[in-house]
Design an enzyme around this catalytic site. Structure first.
Site, PDB file in Angstrom:
ATOM      1  N   ARG A  87       0.838  -1.197   0.000  1.00  0.00           N
ATOM      2  CA  ARG A  87       0.000   0.000   0.000  1.00  0.00           C
ATOM      3  C   ARG A  87       0.872   1.245   0.000  1.00  0.00           C
ATOM      4  NH1 ARG A  87      -2.314   0.690   4.414  1.00  0.00           N
ATOM      5  NH2 ARG A  87      -2.200  -1.380   5.318  1.00  0.00           N
ATOM      6  N   TYR A 221      -0.766  -2.888  -7.511  1.00  0.00           N
ATOM      7  CA  TYR A 221      -0.907  -3.622  -6.245  1.00  0.00           C
ATOM      8  C   TYR A 221      -2.354  -3.542  -5.736  1.00  0.00           C
ATOM      9  CZ  TYR A 221      -0.649  -4.923  -1.365  1.00  0.00           C
ATOM     10  OH  TYR A 221      -0.892  -5.524  -0.151  1.00  0.00           O
ATOM     11  N   GLY A 223      -3.855  -3.531  -2.984  1.00  0.00           N
ATOM     12  CA  GLY A 223      -4.185  -2.597  -1.907  1.00  0.00           C
ATOM     13  C   GLY A 223      -4.355  -1.164  -2.401  1.00  0.00           C
ATOM     14  N   CYS A 273       0.355  -8.355  11.103  1.00  0.00           N
ATOM     15  CA  CYS A 273       0.561  -8.590  12.542  1.00  0.00           C
ATOM     16  C   CYS A 273      -0.302  -9.732  13.069  1.00  0.00           C
ATOM     17  CB  CYS A 273       0.286  -7.317  13.324  1.00  0.00           C
ATOM     18  SG  CYS A 273       1.419  -5.993  12.925  1.00  0.00           S
ATOM     19  N   ARG A 419       2.242  -5.042  16.942  1.00  0.00           N
ATOM     20  CA  ARG A 419       3.559  -5.677  16.963  1.00  0.00           C
ATOM     21  C   ARG A 419       4.415  -4.899  17.957  1.00  0.00           C
ATOM     22  NH1 ARG A 419       6.442  -9.063  13.128  1.00  0.00           N
ATOM     23  NH2 ARG A 419       4.479  -9.356  12.010  1.00  0.00           N
TER      24      ARG A 419
END
Ligand code: SPV
Ligand code: MN
Length: 624
Positions: A87, A221, A223, A273, A419
């Site tokens: 992204r 892409y 995203g 994550c 994370r």
């Protein structure tokens, strides 16, 4: 005949014209006609969701070289350009009218200037290409949650991906009222060489909030191109705020209890994550892995999956740790792999797949061999870290039967995960809704990952795991969360989880499969079936409950040492975090609610009091 009709009549074949006109909505006709006038496609294809039409899209994606077939006839691979495999936060901007601002955290530009750039970039962008028109619905059809979306694209890969990921909406569009709110998506990859945009320097996503329209240009892409995913989420967040519901970056799943009881959880984790793997934990059922809408209906918080498929990170999917995904990716269920390696025998390979690494193949850099370097001399890994798979949910053995329930599922718990290597315990329950929203949602931080362009591993402010998509001033978004449960007595419990704690040597101190236990514990918590320990930051599990859960669900002997290490209250790090978050809100969020500062202050005071009495690193049993 009005001007739109004239354009359509001229540009569409008789069949496509009839398919489009079967949707009795002048706004739809105008959106398509305007896009044709701007992008000037050679041909236009209207997809009516029939098997013939969707198969045509898949075949054309292959014929045009946007996808490469694999040995499994139901599988293909798609490659994105080298600059375009995640992204693109920097180049995703909101178009905002003069004198308006969305606050310091959101990339924005003047609407008039943005519209000019869009006109320039999209002018003639589909020259020599075919334009695809598709209709979808976000959320189940014919539901209070439903949002109809028109997607226009010149990428058959985008149209094919959406086929697997979203509820088909052609028939739905034929029956919605003419004035129903619609989201509009226009994507063009522009001029291509080997299916990659040549004008990648002029790539980007522009979001016109005024017209509910998103433009995606010179990019591949997913995203950045799949309108229904994160582009529509940005519009949905605004709509949700206006109408007092929530549009979230959340999975939705049911934890199955001892007597078949199901407890539904919605969980927000930043990209990369553990969101998908949590929603897929064995022995439970999945509703969705990425996007959820939540509404209060008849006094209960209910939620739906916005999508009907998964665009998941494939790196480190192994047979051992992710058996459900592994099996589906080795079945005849249709799948599109992206940015993986294709082996000589035409199979996909991805990083950390638990097998011996390959030495040759084809990847996003072309022919690949072990030791191949890029222009800067850096070694090119055989697959990209953000390589992905796209599948529909329908073939999953662990699919929850409520996927298409128009009323959604009743949410028992909400989970925030990030994370975090040194601060928060593996799992804890908040004291109440406001405490959870502020100290777990609004205070979420997470190390960056390969899901977005830019460096990985940097601790970043990531409130609600949704910062990348929030389209209103952040304070307003938080206030909407705080107010959300005001009309319900059945308030979901809020939890935080952290799978990423490390010891001093940098090794993870919990196992990937341990999340099963944290989830089962949270479900028991909701039903008041476990004792909890009150710490300054929330309620944590007792050792004996965890020991039993580890034994029962993972056949693992959970040691007290592990418990003491994992659930230690790390006061200095926790205090630093409160201070960091408070400063961010004070300095950069002009409309932060007053309550946010009060709740953070209380958290700090509890931590300071505990530190005074018990020291800096407090073992959990001290609190009993
Ligand atoms: C994410 O990055 O959060 C994803 C994939 O779910 S996408 O947003 O489509 O890039
Ligand atoms: Mn996501």
């Amino acid at each position: 005949m009005n001007q739109s009709m004239q354009i359509l009549k001229q540009a569409l074949t008789e069949t496509n014209y009839r398919k489009l006109l079967a949707i009795p909505n002048e706004r739809v006709h105008k959106f398509v006609a305007d896009a044709i006038q701007l992008c000037k496609p050679m041909k236009v294809f209207v997809c009516n969701d029939s098997k013939m039409d969707t198969e045509y899209i898949r075949r054309t994606a292959i014929a045009r070289g946007e996808e490469t077939p694999l040995s499994n006839p139901y599988h293909t691979v798609h490659f994105d350009g080298i600059h375009d495999q995640a992204r693109d936060k920097e180049r995703t901007v909101y178009l905002v009218p003069k004198d308006e601002s969305l606050g310091k955290h959101l990339a924005q530009m003047d609407r008039d200037d943005g519209l000019k750039i869009i006109q320039e970039r999209l002018n003639n962008s589909m020259d020599n290409k075919k334009m695809v028109i598709r209709f979808f619905c976000l959320g189940p059809l014919d539901s209070i949650f439903s949002i109809p979306v028109v997607q226009i694209t010149d990428s058959f890969y985008v149209a094919h991906s959406e086929d697997l990921l979203y509820r088909h909406g052609y028939e739905y569009f034929r029956r919605i009222p003419a004035d129903k709110e619609i989201f509009w998506m226009l994507h063009s990859s522009g001029k291509l060489i080997h299916s990659v945009s040549t004008d990648w320097k002029k790539r980007g996503v522009m979001i016109d909030l005024k017209e509910n329209t998103v433009y995606s240009m010179n990019t591949q892409y997913a995203g950045n191109t799949i309108g229904l995913k994160k582009l529509a989420l940005r519009l949905a967040i605004r709509k949700a705020n206006r109408e007092s519901w929530l549009a979230e970056h959340m999975f939705l799943m049911a934890i199955h209890g001892p007597t078949g009881r199901k407890t539904y959880f919605a969980g927000a984790f930043p990209s990369g994550c553990g969101k998908t793997s949590t929603s897929m934990v064995r022995g439970n059922t999945i509703v969705g892995d990425d996007l959820a809408y939540l509404r209060v209906i008849d006094g209960k918080v209910r939620a739906v999956n916005v999508e009907r498929g998964i665009f998941g990170i494939i790196r480190s999917v192994t047979q051992k740790d992710d058996p459900v995904i592994w099996d589906i990716l080795h079945s005849n269920q249709p799948a599109i792999f992206s940015n993986v390696l294709i082996t000589e025998d035409e199979n996909p390979r991805w990083l950390e797949d638990g097998l011996d690494p390959p030495s040759v193949g084809i990847n996003h850099s072309g022919e690949w061999f072990l030791g191949k370097v890029d222009r800067d001399g850096s070694e090119i890994p055989f697959a990209h870290k953000n390589a992905r798979y796209t599948i529909g949910l329908d073939g999953l053995a662990n699919l929850d039967d409520a996927l298409d329930d128009p009323r959604g599922v009743v949410v028992g718990g909400i989970i925030y995960g990030g994370r975090d290597q040194d601060t928060s315990v593996p799992v804890q329950q908040s004291f109440d809704w406001n405490h959870g929203v502020i100290t777990m949602g609004a205070s979420l931080e997470s190390e960056t990952t390969a899901a977005t362009l830019g460096p990985s591993g940097v601790r970043a402010f990531q409130p609600f795991s949704n910062l990348d998509f929030i389209s209103i001033p952040l304070g307003k978004y938080i206030q909407n969360h705080l107010d959300f449960v005001k009309t319900t007595k059945q308030v979901p419990e809020i939890f935080s989880v952290n799978y990423f704690l490390k010891d001093k040597k940098g090794n993870f101190i919990s196992d990937r499969l341990d999340k099963t236990v944290w989830l089962k514990w949270m479900a028991l918590c909701i039903h008041n079936e476990v004792d909890v320990i009150k710490t300054p930051t929330g309620y944590i599990p007792t050792y004996s409950d965890l020991k039993e859960l580890f034994r029962h669900h993972l056949a693992k002997d959970y040691s007290r040492d592990d418990y003491e290490l994992q659930f230690a209250i790390r006061v200095p790090e926790l205090l630093d975090k409160v201070n960091r978050i408070e400063n961010i809100y004070r300095d950069t969020v002009a409309d932060a609610p007053k309550l946010l500062f009060e709740v953070l202050d209380e958290q700090r005071n509890r931590l300071l009091a505990a530190q005074k009495k018990l020291g800096k690193y407090i073992t959990p049993s001290t609190f009993v």
